[in-house]
Enzyme design. Structure first.
Site, PDB file in Angstrom:
ATOM      1  N   ASP A 265       1.067  -1.258  -0.294  1.00 12.56           N
ATOM      2  CA  ASP A 265      -0.201  -0.345  -0.326  1.00 12.56           C
ATOM      3  C   ASP A 265       1.016   1.648   0.199  1.00 12.56           C
ATOM      4  O   ASP A 265       1.262   1.149   1.149  1.00 12.56           O
ATOM      5  CB  ASP A 265      -0.650   0.072   1.330  1.00 12.56           C
ATOM      6  CG  ASP A 265      -1.879   1.058   1.455  1.00 12.56           C
ATOM      7  OD1 ASP A 265      -1.751   2.088   0.694  1.00 12.56           O
ATOM      8  OD2 ASP A 265      -2.621   1.732   2.620  1.00 12.56           O
ATOM      9  N   LYS A 272       1.427   8.064  -0.129  1.00 11.56           N
ATOM     10  CA  LYS A 272       2.531   7.792   1.506  1.00 11.56           C
ATOM     11  C   LYS A 272       3.946   8.756   1.556  1.00 11.56           C
ATOM     12  O   LYS A 272       4.574   8.630   0.554  1.00 11.56           O
ATOM     13  CB  LYS A 272       2.190   6.488   2.552  1.00 11.56           C
ATOM     14  CG  LYS A 272       0.850   5.942   2.861  1.00 11.56           C
ATOM     15  CD  LYS A 272       1.129   4.333   3.095  1.00 11.56           C
ATOM     16  CE  LYS A 272       0.643   3.467   3.514  1.00 11.56           C
ATOM     17  NZ  LYS A 272      -0.932   4.269   4.301  1.00 11.56           N
ATOM     18  N   GLU A 344      -8.110   3.068   1.001  1.00 12.47           N
ATOM     19  CA  GLU A 344      -8.299   1.443  -0.352  1.00 12.47           C
ATOM     20  C   GLU A 344      -8.765   0.365   0.774  1.00 12.47           C
ATOM     21  O   GLU A 344      -9.800  -0.129  -0.119  1.00 12.47           O
ATOM     22  CB  GLU A 344      -6.977   1.899  -0.782  1.00 12.47           C
ATOM     23  CG  GLU A 344      -6.069   0.410  -0.795  1.00 12.47           C
ATOM     24  CD  GLU A 344      -5.460   0.930   0.943  1.00 12.47           C
ATOM     25  OE1 GLU A 344      -5.048   2.054   1.043  1.00 12.47           O
ATOM     26  OE2 GLU A 344      -4.952   0.117   1.292  1.00 12.47           O
ATOM     27  N   ARG A 346     -10.914  -0.183   2.990  1.00  8.02           N
ATOM     28  CA  ARG A 346     -12.463   0.006   2.971  1.00  8.02           C
ATOM     29  C   ARG A 346     -12.992  -0.308   1.545  1.00  8.02           C
ATOM     30  O   ARG A 346     -14.388  -0.846   1.253  1.00  8.02           O
ATOM     31  CB  ARG A 346     -12.483   1.023   3.636  1.00  8.02           C
ATOM     32  CG  ARG A 346     -12.549   2.291   2.787  1.00  8.02           C
ATOM     33  CD  ARG A 346     -12.399   3.554   3.944  1.00  8.02           C
ATOM     34  NE  ARG A 346     -10.987   3.621   5.218  1.00  8.02           N
ATOM     35  CZ  ARG A 346     -11.086   4.650   5.704  1.00  8.02           C
ATOM     36  NH1 ARG A 346     -12.278   5.296   5.721  1.00  8.02           N
ATOM     37  NH2 ARG A 346     -10.029   4.910   6.558  1.00  8.02           N
TER      38      ARG A 346
HETATM   39  N1  BES Z   1      -2.552   0.387   5.699  1.00  5.11           N
HETATM   40  C1  BES Z   1      -3.421   1.651   5.748  1.00  5.11           C
HETATM   41  C2  BES Z   1      -3.947   1.766   7.242  1.00  5.11           C
HETATM   42  C3  BES Z   1      -2.404   1.139   8.083  1.00  5.11           C
HETATM   43  C4  BES Z   1      -1.709   2.201   8.077  1.00  5.11           C
HETATM   44  C5  BES Z   1      -1.627  -0.258   8.649  1.00  5.11           C
HETATM   45  C6  BES Z   1      -0.250   1.981   9.828  1.00  5.11           C
HETATM   46  C7  BES Z   1      -0.652  -0.006   9.548  1.00  5.11           C
HETATM   47  C8  BES Z   1      -0.143   0.839   9.879  1.00  5.11           C
HETATM   48  C9  BES Z   1      -4.835   1.869   5.371  1.00  5.11           C
HETATM   49  O1  BES Z   1      -4.460   2.214   3.719  1.00  5.11           O
HETATM   50  C10 BES Z   1      -4.154   3.885   5.016  1.00  5.11           C
HETATM   51  O2  BES Z   1      -3.633   4.454   4.448  1.00  5.11           O
HETATM   52  N2  BES Z   1      -6.015   4.512   5.875  1.00  5.11           N
HETATM   53  C11 BES Z   1      -5.434   5.358   6.070  1.00  5.11           C
HETATM   54  C12 BES Z   1      -6.842   6.314   5.757  1.00  5.11           C
HETATM   55  C13 BES Z   1      -7.182   7.370   5.730  1.00  5.11           C
HETATM   56  C14 BES Z   1      -6.190   7.842   4.482  1.00  5.11           C
HETATM   57  C15 BES Z   1      -8.002   7.651   5.610  1.00  5.11           C
HETATM   58  C16 BES Z   1      -5.078   6.431   7.371  1.00  5.11           C
HETATM   59  O3  BES Z   1      -5.481   5.558   8.429  1.00  5.11           O
HETATM   60  O4  BES Z   1      -3.749   7.023   7.478  1.00  5.11           O
HETATM   61 ZN    ZN Z   2      -3.863  -0.310   3.334  1.00  2.00          ZN
HETATM   62 MN    MN Z   3      -3.434   3.202   2.635  1.00  2.00          MN
END
Ligand code: BES
Ligand code: ZN
Ligand code: MN
Length: 493
Positions: A265, A272, A344, A346
């Protein structure tokens, strides 16, 4: 899998066990159990002396090395179990095997007071976890520095039909957990959606389970616009996999396990930051947990119907990637506005939650490394547990507790759904800054069918950022224990 590991029971006296390492497991403030009296004599009373002088107090993770015995255990170590619970034996078993791993003894034996069948099961699962290593992508050190992997372990316990069954169950759980950890550890360029699918296919074929796989064209045919929006940015073929295990009565509604399988991801167009992005190989841990749980279920031959489902892809920025502002149509017909392409998981789960309606589930539990917000709230210590069916939530919390994978409930009141309302679509995929773990679940709720459902946010618990002693830095195997314990409680096994 890269390590084969066997555990056996031995009812003979520990003083005469031919083992390079005997680990004696004792709880807090121990007294010397009758089973160790003979061994204590052989080591010149060193065990009772260590206890009486309080050199060894049995506190959790405490280790004291004593010298070994000629003609018996060549090394003896005392290991503290602390306050005893189901999980403390698993932890002690894991630390014992990791001790053997560090010494390079190749095998070990564990002893204590007469272990009950439940303790044998926990120990076997723990030993399995402690012996686990990921070596696939590291060159071996020079011959002289090489340490033997832990290939086998003996549990000194009375041999009975019950303890044998317990041993088999512990090994089954251990195998499932180790499989999930290996998949988690495997780098994203190797652990692709194809590899996840091939691993699931292998589990299914070895245990006589029905295997279904959809590729990109299959997702199009299923009208999964939400899952496809994520997959459109990557040249890798996405995979939706369903494994059906029929251990229960024909026609009995199954428990359905659903996993997020993001093999990497990057965040997509909402990319990110570079720091720590390598951790995002673990973003398939929900799917790995489903595969590991199905392996354990197959080995245990549980009398229950179970379906394991996951969606595997990668989230990449590219010329074909989805963009913020895009609107996509999910399988259940709802339109989704993409606010943040990094939300993504969700999007994949939305279509999986619609897809599983066809199984007429008795219950659906999804597991996903879904939000950083969950890690902020609960750290690496507890899984976020969310749902509106309180009975099912309680059942999942209890399963987590019993398996040493603690969960903590977060509220999922309707108020949170308001934060996910969109101006152009039925729902948006990201809310504001606040309550991120909850708004993610509120989004999922829009796609849940007419079945009891619980969501597990394992973003913090699926891997550890530090070496915890009994488990090294890296993947933990969560949520395999929770899944398997839930299923066993459901079928009274
Ligand atoms: N895979 C990530 C969540 C994650 C973050 C898992 C850190 C393990 C460690 C997920 O897809 C994500 O990026 N979520 C975002 C959602 C936001 C954009 C609403 C997040 O948590 O920042
Ligand atoms: Zn993710
Ligand atoms: Mn993500």
């Amino acid at each position: 899998m890269n390590n084969t590991f066997s555990v056996t029971l031995s009812g003979s006296d520990v003083a005469s066990l031919q083992t390079p390492l005997l680990v004696v497991l004792l709880p807090s403030d121990p007294t010397i159990p009758a089973t160790l009296a003979e061994l204590d004599k052989h080591v010149g009373g060193a065990i009772s002396a260590a206890i009486n002088q309080r050199d060894f107090r049995g506190s959790r993770d405490e280790i004291l090395f004593l010298s070994g015995v000629e003609g018996g255990p060549r090394r003896v170590a005392l290991l503290g179990v602390g306050a005893t619970s189901a999980h403390s034996w698993r932890r002690a078993g894991a630390l014992a095997a990791r001790t053997a791993l560090k010494l390079g003894t190749g095998s070990l034996a564990v002893a204590g007071a007469d272990f009950s069948p439940a303790q044998v099961e926990s120990l076997a699962a723990g030993l399995h976890a402690g012996a686990w290593q990921y070596l696939d992508t590291k060159s071996p050190p020079p011959e002289a520095e090489r340490k033997a992997p832990v290939a086998s372990a003996i549990i000194a316990a009375p041999v009975s039909p019950d303890s044998k069954t317990a041993l088999a169950n512990g090994i089954a759980l251990g195998t499932g957990v180790s499989l999930a950890r290996t998949l988690g550890m495997t780098p994203g360029n190797i652990c692709t959606p194809d590899l996840l699918a091939a691993t699931a296919r292998d589990v299914a074929s070895r245990h006589g389970m029905k295997y279904t796989e959809l590729d990109r064209a299959g997702l199009v045919a299923e009208k999964m616009g939400s899952f496809l929006a994520v997959a459109q940015g990557t040249p890798q073929e996405p995979r939706l996999v369903a494994i059906e295990y029929s251990g229960g009565k024909a026609g009995e509604p199954p428990v359905v396990l659903v996993g997020k399988g993001l093999c990497f991801d990057s965040g997509g167009i909402s990319i990110k930051p570079a720091a720590s992005m390598e951790w995002m190989k673990y973003d398939m841990s929900g799917a790995g947990g489903v595969i590991g749980a199905m392996e354990a279920v197959g080995q245990m031959k549980l009398p229950i119907n179970v379906v394991g489902v996951f969606g595997a892809t990668t989230n990449m920025p590219s010329g074909t990637a989805m963009n913020p502002g895009d609107v996509v149509r999910s399988q259940n017909g709802k339109y989704i506005e993409i606010i943040n392409t990094d939300a993504e998981g969700r999007l994949v789960l939305a279509d999986l939650l619609s897809y599983v309606r066809r199984f007429k589930p008795a219950a659906v539990i999804d597991a996903a490394t879904l939000t950083g917000a969950c890690v902020v709230a609960l750290g690496h210590t507890a899984t976020g547990v969310l749902g509106v069916d309180q009975k099912l939530v309680d059942e999942v919390l209890a399963a987590g507790n019993a398996s040493g994978e603690r969960g903590w409930q977060l509220p999922l009141w309707d108020d949170y759904s308001e934060l996910m309302q969109s101006d152009v679509a039925d729902v948006k995929n990201a809310g504001g800054r606040w309550a991120g773990a909850i708004t993610a679940a509120a989004f999922l709720k829009e796609f849940v069918g007419d079945y009891p459902w619980v969501h597990l946010d394992v973003a913090g618990t699926a891997y550890s950022e530090t070496d915890l002693g009994f488990i090294p830095k890296g993947p933990t195997g969560v949520p395999v224990g929770t899944f398997v314990q839930f299923l066993r409680t459901r079928c009274g096994n």
